[in-house]
Write a protein that holds these residues in place. Structure first.
Motif, PDB file in Angstrom:
ATOM      1  N   ILE A   1      14.771   4.842   0.131  1.00 22.19           N
ATOM      2  CA  ILE A   1      16.254   4.551   0.435  1.00 22.19           C
ATOM      3  C   ILE A   1      16.297   4.085   1.930  1.00 22.19           C
ATOM      4  O   ILE A   1      17.125   3.158   2.369  1.00 22.19           O
ATOM      5  CB  ILE A   1      17.132   6.057   0.280  1.00 22.19           C
ATOM      6  CG1 ILE A   1      16.914   6.253  -1.219  1.00 22.19           C
ATOM      7  CG2 ILE A   1      18.562   5.654   0.576  1.00 22.19           C
ATOM      8  CD1 ILE A   1      17.705   7.559  -1.472  1.00 22.19           C
ATOM      9  N   PHE A   2      15.920   5.111   2.987  1.00 18.93           N
ATOM     10  CA  PHE A   2      16.295   4.659   4.311  1.00 18.93           C
ATOM     11  C   PHE A   2      15.575   3.393   4.804  1.00 18.93           C
ATOM     12  O   PHE A   2      16.309   2.413   5.525  1.00 18.93           O
ATOM     13  CB  PHE A   2      15.824   5.915   5.094  1.00 18.93           C
ATOM     14  CG  PHE A   2      16.226   5.558   6.806  1.00 18.93           C
ATOM     15  CD1 PHE A   2      17.591   5.439   6.737  1.00 18.93           C
ATOM     16  CD2 PHE A   2      15.319   5.787   7.726  1.00 18.93           C
ATOM     17  CE1 PHE A   2      17.941   5.413   8.346  1.00 18.93           C
ATOM     18  CE2 PHE A   2      15.736   5.710   9.004  1.00 18.93           C
ATOM     19  CZ  PHE A   2      16.793   5.494   9.266  1.00 18.93           C
ATOM     20  N   PRO A   3      14.375   2.991   4.186  1.00 19.44           N
ATOM     21  CA  PRO A   3      13.881   1.757   4.650  1.00 19.44           C
ATOM     22  C   PRO A   3      14.656   0.599   4.160  1.00 19.44           C
ATOM     23  O   PRO A   3      14.816  -0.619   4.795  1.00 19.44           O
ATOM     24  CB  PRO A   3      12.524   1.568   3.920  1.00 19.44           C
ATOM     25  CG  PRO A   3      12.038   3.152   3.602  1.00 19.44           C
ATOM     26  CD  PRO A   3      13.577   3.691   3.730  1.00 19.44           C
ATOM     27  N   LEU A   4      15.259   0.996   2.905  1.00 21.52           N
ATOM     28  CA  LEU A   4      16.319  -0.422   2.381  1.00 21.52           C
ATOM     29  C   LEU A   4      17.530  -0.605   3.214  1.00 21.52           C
ATOM     30  O   LEU A   4      17.906  -1.810   3.559  1.00 21.52           O
ATOM     31  CB  LEU A   4      16.776   0.109   1.063  1.00 21.52           C
ATOM     32  CG  LEU A   4      15.558  -0.058  -0.033  1.00 21.52           C
ATOM     33  CD1 LEU A   4      16.160   0.291  -1.506  1.00 21.52           C
ATOM     34  CD2 LEU A   4      15.216  -1.544  -0.153  1.00 21.52           C
ATOM     35  N   ILE A   5      17.841   0.696   3.575  1.00 21.87           N
ATOM     36  CA  ILE A   5      19.265   0.816   4.714  1.00 21.87           C
ATOM     37  C   ILE A   5      18.588  -0.008   6.124  1.00 21.87           C
ATOM     38  O   ILE A   5      19.524  -0.863   6.451  1.00 21.87           O
ATOM     39  CB  ILE A   5      19.703   2.072   4.908  1.00 21.87           C
ATOM     40  CG1 ILE A   5      20.589   2.585   3.722  1.00 21.87           C
ATOM     41  CG2 ILE A   5      20.794   1.863   6.053  1.00 21.87           C
ATOM     42  CD1 ILE A   5      20.608   4.214   3.747  1.00 21.87           C
ATOM     43  N   LEU A   6      17.554   0.138   6.607  1.00 23.41           N
ATOM     44  CA  LEU A   6      17.135  -0.438   7.858  1.00 23.41           C
ATOM     45  C   LEU A   6      17.002  -1.912   7.495  1.00 23.41           C
ATOM     46  O   LEU A   6      17.140  -2.699   8.564  1.00 23.41           O
ATOM     47  CB  LEU A   6      15.890   0.380   8.338  1.00 23.41           C
ATOM     48  CG  LEU A   6      15.797   1.671   8.503  1.00 23.41           C
ATOM     49  CD1 LEU A   6      14.748   2.128   8.864  1.00 23.41           C
ATOM     50  CD2 LEU A   6      16.727   1.582   9.798  1.00 23.41           C
ATOM     51  N   GLN A   7      16.510  -2.147   6.281  1.00 20.15           N
ATOM     52  CA  GLN A   7      16.410  -3.637   6.086  1.00 20.15           C
ATOM     53  C   GLN A   7      17.580  -4.524   5.566  1.00 20.15           C
ATOM     54  O   GLN A   7      17.775  -5.409   5.238  1.00 20.15           O
ATOM     55  CB  GLN A   7      15.324  -4.010   5.149  1.00 20.15           C
ATOM     56  CG  GLN A   7      13.899  -3.762   5.434  1.00 20.15           C
ATOM     57  CD  GLN A   7      12.828  -3.882   4.506  1.00 20.15           C
ATOM     58  OE1 GLN A   7      13.247  -4.214   3.159  1.00 20.15           O
ATOM     59  NE2 GLN A   7      11.699  -3.924   4.713  1.00 20.15           N
ATOM     60  N   ASP A   8      18.983  -3.769   5.704  1.00 17.78           N
ATOM     61  CA  ASP A   8      20.044  -4.185   5.305  1.00 17.78           C
ATOM     62  C   ASP A   8      20.312  -4.596   3.828  1.00 17.78           C
ATOM     63  O   ASP A   8      20.792  -5.623   3.338  1.00 17.78           O
ATOM     64  CB  ASP A   8      20.505  -5.319   6.388  1.00 17.78           C
ATOM     65  CG  ASP A   8      22.002  -5.735   6.201  1.00 17.78           C
ATOM     66  OD1 ASP A   8      22.821  -4.465   5.943  1.00 17.78           O
ATOM     67  OD2 ASP A   8      22.597  -6.561   6.727  1.00 17.78           O
ATOM     68  N   LYS A   9      19.473  -3.924   2.977  1.00 16.17           N
ATOM     69  CA  LYS A   9      19.633  -3.865   1.686  1.00 16.17           C
ATOM     70  C   LYS A   9      20.375  -2.771   0.894  1.00 16.17           C
ATOM     71  O   LYS A   9      19.939  -2.086   0.239  1.00 16.17           O
ATOM     72  CB  LYS A   9      18.216  -4.173   0.994  1.00 16.17           C
ATOM     73  CG  LYS A   9      17.392  -5.219   1.438  1.00 16.17           C
ATOM     74  CD  LYS A   9      16.050  -5.415   0.618  1.00 16.17           C
ATOM     75  CE  LYS A   9      15.260  -6.585   0.987  1.00 16.17           C
ATOM     76  NZ  LYS A   9      14.905  -6.721   2.490  1.00 16.17           N
ATOM     77  N   VAL A  10      21.715  -2.686   1.513  1.00 20.79           N
ATOM     78  CA  VAL A  10      22.381  -1.591   1.008  1.00 20.79           C
ATOM     79  C   VAL A  10      22.739  -1.550  -0.373  1.00 20.79           C
ATOM     80  O   VAL A  10      22.852  -0.444  -0.872  1.00 20.79           O
ATOM     81  CB  VAL A  10      23.796  -1.471   2.039  1.00 20.79           C
ATOM     82  CG1 VAL A  10      24.513  -0.402   1.707  1.00 20.79           C
ATOM     83  CG2 VAL A  10      23.208  -1.118   3.454  1.00 20.79           C
ATOM     84  N   PRO A  11      23.216  -2.602  -0.912  1.00 17.31           N
ATOM     85  CA  PRO A  11      23.793  -2.590  -2.315  1.00 17.31           C
ATOM     86  C   PRO A  11      22.221  -2.008  -3.251  1.00 17.31           C
ATOM     87  O   PRO A  11      22.644  -1.312  -4.329  1.00 17.31           O
ATOM     88  CB  PRO A  11      23.746  -3.971  -2.570  1.00 17.31           C
ATOM     89  CG  PRO A  11      24.278  -4.788  -1.331  1.00 17.31           C
ATOM     90  CD  PRO A  11      23.731  -3.995  -0.209  1.00 17.31           C
ATOM     91  N   LEU A  12      21.056  -2.398  -3.020  1.00 17.01           N
ATOM     92  CA  LEU A  12      19.908  -1.868  -3.727  1.00 17.01           C
ATOM     93  C   LEU A  12      19.832  -0.431  -3.387  1.00 17.01           C
ATOM     94  O   LEU A  12      19.458   0.164  -4.186  1.00 17.01           O
ATOM     95  CB  LEU A  12      18.659  -2.523  -3.254  1.00 17.01           C
ATOM     96  CG  LEU A  12      17.559  -2.277  -3.884  1.00 17.01           C
ATOM     97  CD1 LEU A  12      17.780  -2.289  -5.410  1.00 17.01           C
ATOM     98  CD2 LEU A  12      15.991  -3.259  -3.683  1.00 17.01           C
ATOM     99  N   ALA A  13      20.159   0.082  -2.105  1.00 16.76           N
ATOM    100  CA  ALA A  13      19.907   1.449  -1.721  1.00 16.76           C
ATOM    101  C   ALA A  13      21.013   2.264  -2.821  1.00 16.76           C
ATOM    102  O   ALA A  13      20.752   3.262  -3.100  1.00 16.76           O
ATOM    103  CB  ALA A  13      20.053   1.545  -0.248  1.00 16.76           C
TER     104      ALA A  13
END
Length: 470
Positions: free
Chosen positions: A94-106
């Protein structure tokens, strides 16, 4: 790749028994073949065709390897489809996805792993602690996990606070789990109140009442004092220091020095005794829950160019019990035209609830106490049925969409929101008239005026609404 996908789908359609005959080794080969292709539909087809859910235990190490290699997006899709999100924590996917700006997938991942929603929101809220920047809070985590492709624009306060707000709302997380977000909202709200007061759009009493409610904790009280001091209003600073009973030694040194500089020499000792023997005016005001307004705005009288109520005071009727409510219903049901407006005290963290409903006719004004315990749901339903849903009564208001939305949410009126023909929104009518440019207003053209009710009344009646006393 699309040919492979089509072939796999054909295989499963033509030979459904292939799934049962697959060995675990074949399933592993199939997974390895497509594991990082990024095509979600192919992931699903391979998973169904080869029944990969039968080898979840064997796939967990391989998904962890994907995470170590930085393939967080692929790892997220596999864990969601295999329904094994419970085996991975916040810092795995979850947090790595947020860091990569992939918020919808998170967010899609959190929909599948709802047990992680609260811990995720709490962790993200901890990054909003203003003792450090968001990046400084994350520095140790970034070093430990060595995440790849981090978008550093995400690690700033505004986008992170927006994300916490959205996630908390989406997953219905109570506001007491997000103390840092609450603090930020309260500070912003108090700063907004201060600017509105300084610009003359709010009376001193109204400003102080709302600010007192918002400054519910010691840190918020200190922020309020610091903000007011930054604008040089030291009379107001003294008022808040006394109201909150904050020891002078806890006030920042620069503010204390400014207070001394702005204190008349004959009253220099007053600063040292702010919490003990302040001037009688301020002390009396604090005891009464509000200080005397020392600004020019509060002492000014309403000039003749402001609208006043043309009805005698006995025509303004407070509705706070059952008998008055029934009498009002009988009167309103015989009217062809009424105007209404609703009021609610803004809330920083909780949902707003209507506290006052105003209904007016040419000869009466009703003030309905929406918080009165004597007004039952059955009475409100009658008001909705006999007045608001009555197609023979035209209801007039300004920005009706907001009022109707709040009424529908706060009161059991059971409004028929599709009955639009019995409502007239003056703001919408005004907008259309300005666009058509075929109407001349009595006191101006209206093309360059603002879109407020105050501006409209000045155009039509030649007078403004007295905002200071409203």
């Amino acid at each position: 790749m699309y040919v492979v996908l089509e072939t796999i789908c054909d295989l499963h359609t033509q030979y459904p028994e292939i799934s049962a005959k697959c060995s675990d080794n074949t399933r592993i080969v199939a997974f390895n073949f497509v594991k990082t292709c990024g095509i979600v539909s192919l992931y699903k087809s391979v998973m169904i065709t080869y029944q990969l859910n039968k080898i979840c235990e064997m796939l967990v190490p391989k998904i962890k390897e994907l995470i170590r290699q930085g393939h967080f997006k692929d790892a997220a899709y596999w864990t969601i489809n295999l329904q094994i999100t419970h085996l991975f924590g916040i810092f795995d996917i979850i947090f790595p996805l947020i860091l990569q700006d992939k918020v919808p997938l998170a967010e899609m991942y959190l929909n599948a792993a709802k047990d992680l929603a609260l811990p995720t929101v709490q962790f993200l809220d901890s990054l909003l602690d203003k003792q450090k920047t968001v990046f400084e809070h994350c520095d140790e985590i970034l070093t430990k996990y060595e995440y790849k492709d981090v978008k550093h624009t995400v690690l700033t306060y505004r986008p992170m606070s927006k994300l916490v707000t959205r996630l908390a709302k989406t997953y219905k997380i109570d506001s007491h789990f997000t103390p840092n977000l609450n603090f930020t909202k309260a500070c912003s709200y108090m700063h907004f109140l201060w600017h509105k007061y300084r610009d003359g759009g709010m009376s001193c009493d109204a400003y102080r009442e709302l600010a007192r409610d918002a400054a519910s904790t010691k840190p918020l009280q200190m922020d309020l004092i610091t903000n007011v001091a930054s604008y040089g209003d030291f009379d107001e600073v003294k008022y808040w220091i006394n109201y909150f009973n904050i020891p002078l030694e806890e006030i920042a040194d620069d503010i204390r020095e400014d207070l001394k500089r702005h204190q008349p020499s004959e009253n220099s000792d007053e600063i040292e005794m702010l919490n003990i023997s302040s001037s009688s005016e301020t002390t009396s005001a604090v005891n009464n829950g509000g200080a005397t307004n020392k600004s020019k705005r509060a002492n000014a009288t309403i000039p003749n160019n402001y609208l006043t109520l043309a009805l005698p005071i006995d025509c303004v009727i407070l509705i706070d019990d059952r008998a008055k409510f029934h009498e009002m219903l009988e009167y309103l049901q015989g009217q062809l035209l009424i105007a209404f407006d609703s009021e609610w005290k803004p809330s920083v963290c909780n949902e707003n609830v209507i506290s006052l409903l105003q209904i007016a006719t040419p000869y009466r004004v009703y003030l309905l106490d929406c918080l009165s315990s004597q007004l039952s749901d059955e009475l409100w339903q009658q008001l909705g049925q006999r007045v608001f849903n009555n197609l023979e009564i035209l209801k007039v208001g300004f920005s009706l969409h907001q009022d109707l939305r709040m009424l529908h949410k706060s009161l059991p009126l059971q409004l028929n929101l599709n009955a639009k023909t019995c409502y007239l929104d003056l703001r919408e009518l005004w907008r259309r008239l300005k666009y058509l440019q075929i109407v001349k207003f009595p006191f101006g053209c209206g093309s360059n005026s603002g879109g407020s009710l105050c501006a409209l009344t000045e155009l039509c009646l030649g007078k403004k609404i007295g905002q200071i006393k409203s």
